[in-house]
Design a protein around this motif. Structure first.
Motif, PDB file in Angstrom:
ATOM      1  N   ARG A 203       0.875  -1.272  -0.101  1.00  0.00           N
ATOM      2  CA  ARG A 203       0.046  -0.038   0.117  1.00  0.00           C
ATOM      3  C   ARG A 203       0.970   1.295  -0.145  1.00  0.00           C
ATOM      4  N   LYS A 204       0.355   2.415  -0.504  1.00  0.00           N
ATOM      5  CA  LYS A 204       1.106   3.634  -0.338  1.00  0.00           C
ATOM      6  C   LYS A 204       1.835   3.942   1.023  1.00  0.00           C
ATOM      7  N   ILE A 205       3.080   4.285   0.760  1.00  0.00           N
ATOM      8  CA  ILE A 205       3.972   4.764   1.935  1.00  0.00           C
ATOM      9  C   ILE A 205       3.582   6.077   2.366  1.00  0.00           C
ATOM     10  N   THR A 206       3.425   6.267   3.724  1.00  0.00           N
ATOM     11  CA  THR A 206       3.159   7.860   4.316  1.00  0.00           C
ATOM     12  C   THR A 206       3.958   7.888   5.480  1.00  0.00           C
ATOM     13  N   ASN A 207       4.287   9.126   5.502  1.00  0.00           N
ATOM     14  CA  ASN A 207       5.053   9.583   6.819  1.00  0.00           C
ATOM     15  C   ASN A 207       6.298   9.066   6.845  1.00  0.00           C
ATOM     16  N   LEU A 208       7.085   8.863   5.686  1.00  0.00           N
ATOM     17  CA  LEU A 208       8.418   8.453   5.607  1.00  0.00           C
ATOM     18  C   LEU A 208       9.413   9.169   6.163  1.00  0.00           C
ATOM     19  N   LYS A 209      10.395   9.139   7.111  1.00  0.00           N
ATOM     20  CA  LYS A 209      11.467  10.119   7.350  1.00  0.00           C
ATOM     21  C   LYS A 209      12.501   9.299   8.243  1.00  0.00           C
TER      22      LYS A 209
END
Length: 771
Positions: A203-209
């Motif tokens: 699924r779509k990756i979010t909040n990557l840091k």
């Protein structure tokens, strides 16, 4: 002398039953001399004076995260520039939840490949090694929630050693984020130091840091100057690559900021955080080759109202800084309670006290004694305790004042305090203040060991008492080093909760607050996953609570038919049924299924009173099949090109005899072991290391999509054949499989081999080997 004989965190490293080698007994050391050498290549020495300790000229860490399952390879290359033999050490910290799954050493041109075997008498081997003069030291680095892997060997002047360690872990979602922590502590500045993390999700990756680097010992100390300056490349919605490659000067600068010796190089943790878009209902089921993993973290749900009972240890050992930090944390936690919640405040030492927040003098102690002659503990049913308090500004302020008034005294009577907490929950069920049904949660914090009765009796009594009443989840916080963490873990698991260590440090208050955030928002209760009867080998399918920001994961085997599960649970809307999305994937679901299964079996082994042996046996079977180093299995490294059989499971059960055989082999045994040919032994070694090879191998022929080729197990091919893509995505040289052990950690399946296959002399199957 025989080489390598060392136990570290359940990892046994033993020599094969073979002739003596040049490797001496092992000792772990910490290198402190920094390097200015460009690399480890011959003819490029730039040292005006040869270093007196071995130099790490390259350290690379590759991590591939596929659908929250991370596979990490740590590569360290070392050279001895001294004019005498020196000891070379490889030491790395692993996440506590990680399983080692591969280890290869290259020492002076010889390859040593490790196998996962049964763990028996491990502690005795370690004690015998120490008693016989085999030293085991340490590198002066530590980190919370981590385990250490360490191995050392002697190498001759101007020789090199390379170490390839593979470990695997499942990333658990907490506070709406997955987090991977990679420990970096080479013990000296390294010219070529780099970390690369490749993330691939369904699924779509979010909040990557990549947040600031951590020391590994405190939270809440993020400093802007510790920004890793990582390169984050978004490949597409579901894939990304993160790279961290500090040069020598940056490594020294970071060491200075951490307050460590610059000559020891970087000592810190590189962290990756991210989340994925959620299916708002039943989550997603990923299926591959008959195995599936079900990820469940629904959104758009309102938190359940809860009754939370704080049971806080105020015995004498909490005196001083511990009590002050507890007060600071509770003051912040009270502010995080929700308006529809109820709460009770209990502290305990020799007795338990339920606080009356309206009048502290009217607080109720348990046990109560009506006269000095009475010695029997009164029945809890006949005691009227103060009510649970609704969350509002006035009550929170009263509770804060009560917490500030806590004082330490007496011993640690745990069982009575826990029974009081459970009784407070039952009281609210019998005497509800309103029509709202609340999720009961007990937070039990202690820094000591029980003084009222033994731990097994407490576990039995509390579990029975809890099952008779309204089932409450008990979360235990193990405060400091003196507490019995195993006891608290068993107590919590048996009562639908978990235990968490709280380290006594400057950030203790933050640790307590971080824990509370994990359980602050229960979204569902009595969660049950239901699958078709044809689905087998399921992991746990019933969960008393699901908390917001976390994730429930269920795995199993469905064969050729896609599963069609439903999830029944209780929400603020009452009983609901949810349906997930089912997706086929290319990730290795079988391996993730095995990892989850082993973890749950080990948990059952540690908490079961009756079937502990059965759970241990099942966990061991899976650990050996999938080559995972666990608390019930060990890592054995053997010398290659030997003419004796490897140390098998039955032999490791008799390690006391094994040590004696190493130094004085029995004649009959020696003749028996030499019956195998060198080629057969080499083939055994290779198929032990790469078990998938058996599926495509017939005699010395391997069947590939490109055709059938010879394995060449007894061949030596010196031709230089370049190839475009090694498992590290670089150019390399084509080599026979048995001549490229550095590729083994990356070849977990036959598909990996197919991807990097190359041909030698038009008839031999090779692999594109890293230079």
């Amino acid at each position: 002398m025989f080489g390598l004989q060392l136990l570290v965190f359940g990892i046994i490293i033993l020599p094969a039953l073979s002739a003596p080698s040049d490797i001496e007994h092992a000792m772990v050391i910490s290198s402190t001399e920094s390097s200015t050498k460009e690399d480890g290549k011959e003819g490029q020495d730039t040292y005006p004076t040869p270093p007196t300790v071995p130099q790490i000229y390259e350290m690379r860490i590759w991590s591939n995260i596929n659908n929250r399952f991370a596979r990490t390879v740590v590569v360290s290359k070392v050279r001895n520039f001294a004019n005498v033999a020196k000891e070379v050490s490889f030491s790395t910290l692993l996440p506590e939840s990680a399983f080692i799954s591969g280890f290869v050493m290259e020492v002076e041109g010889k390859n040593y490949t490790a196998f996962v075997k049964e763990k028996e008498e491990a502690k005795r081997i370690y004690d015998q090694a120490i008693a016989s003069g085999v030293a085991a030291g340490y590198v002066a680095v530590n980190a919370r929630d981590s385990n250490r892997f360490t191995v050392s060997v002697n190498i001759r002047p101007e020789e090199k050693a390379a170490f390839y360690l593979t470990y695997e872990q499942f990333l658990v979602r907490k506070n709406e984020l997955y987090e991977q922590v990679i420990n970096i502590h080479p013990g000296q500045p390294v010219k070529n130091l780099g970390v690369q993390v490749v993330i691939s999700e369904s699924r779509k990756i979010t909040n990557l840091k990549a947040p600031p680097l951590r020391s590994g010992n405190e939270i809440g100390t993020d400093k802007l100057e510790l920004d890793p300056r990582a390169d984050i490349e978004i490949v597409n919605d579901t894939a990304a690559t993160v790279t961290f490659a500090p040069n020598l000067e940056r490594q020294k600068e970071l060491a200075h900021i951490f307050g460590t010796k610059v000559e020891n190089g970087l000592v810190g943790q590189f962290v990756i955080q991210y989340d994925v878009e959620r299916d708002p209902q039943g989550g997603e089921v990923l299926v591959q080759d008959g195995y599936f993993v079900h990820f469940f973290a629904p959104t758009e749900l309102q938190p359940l109202p809860k009754q939370i009972v704080f049971i806080l240890d105020t015995s004498g050992s909490m005196r001083g800084e511990k009590l002050q930090q507890l007060k600071e944390a509770m003051s912040k936690i009270l502010d995080q309670l929700n308006e529809r919640d109820l709460f009770n405040l209990v502290d305990f030492n020799s007795n338990a006290r339920v606080w009356n927040l309206d009048d502290a003098a009217m607080s109720v102690w348990y046990p109560q004694r009506t006269s000095s002659e009475e010695t029997d503990t009164p029945n809890l049913q006949y005691i009227e305790f103060p009510k649970a308090y609704p969350v509002n500004r006035e009550n929170i302020e009263k509770a804060r004042r009560a917490v500030m008034d806590l004082k330490v005294d007496g011993s640690t009577s745990m069982c009575g305090a826990l029974k009081v907490g459970l009784r407070l929950v039952e009281t609210e069920r019998i005497r509800p203040q309103d029509s709202i049904e609340r999720q009961p949660i007990i937070i039990f914090l202690t820094d000591g060991r029980p003084t009222d009765m033994n731990t097994s009796s407490i576990i039995s009594q509390i579990t029975e008492f809890n099952s008779e009443l309204r089932r409450s989840a008990i979360f235990a916080l193990a405060f400091g080093d003196e507490v019995d963490k195993t006891f608290l873990q068993t107590l919590a698991i048996r009562n639908s909760g978990f235990a968490k260590p709280i380290y006594v440090a400057a950030d203790t208050s933050l640790q307590l607050q971080d824990f509370y955030r994990q359980i602050a928002s229960p979204l569902l209760s009595n969660v049950t996953f239901k699958y078709e009867p044809s689905v087998t080998s399921l992991t746990k399918t019933e969960f008393p609570i699901h908390f917001g920001g976390s994730e429930i994961v269920v795995a199993g085997y469905c064969g050729t038919k896609l599963p069609s599960p439903t999830i029944d649970s209780t929400s603020t809307r009452g009983r609901i049924t949810l349906k997930p999305t089912v997706i086929r994937t290319v990730s290795n679901m079988e391996r993730l299924w095995a990892y989850l299964n082993i973890n749950q079996l080990l948990e059952k082994k540690d908490t079961s009173e009756i079937e502990s042996g059965t759970f241990k046996r099942k966990a061991l079977e899976l650990a050996l099949k999938y080559s995972f180093v666990t608390p019930v299995s060990s890592l054995v490294v053997v010398k290659p090109n030997y003419t004796t059989s490897t140390v098998d499971t039955e032999q490791t059960k008799q390690v006391g005899h094994l040590n004696r055989r190493l130094y004085s082999p029995r004649r009959g045994s020696s003749r028996m072991h030499h019956a195998k040919s060198v080629q057969e032994s080499e083939l055994d070694l290779l198929t032990h290391t790469l078990p998938w090879l058996r599926e495509i191998l017939t005699d010395d022929l391997v069947k590939l999509p490109q055709g059938t080729y010879k394995l060449g197990i007894n061949e030596t091919i010196s031709d230089v054949v370049n190839c475009p893509k090694t498992p590290l995505n670089q150019e390399g040289r084509c080599k026979l499989l048995h001549n490229c052990p550095k590729a083994y950690p990356f070849l977990r399946t036959s598909l990996n081999f197919f991807d990097h296959f190359c041909v030698l002399k038009n008839e031999f199957a090779g692999v594109c080997c890293p230079n």
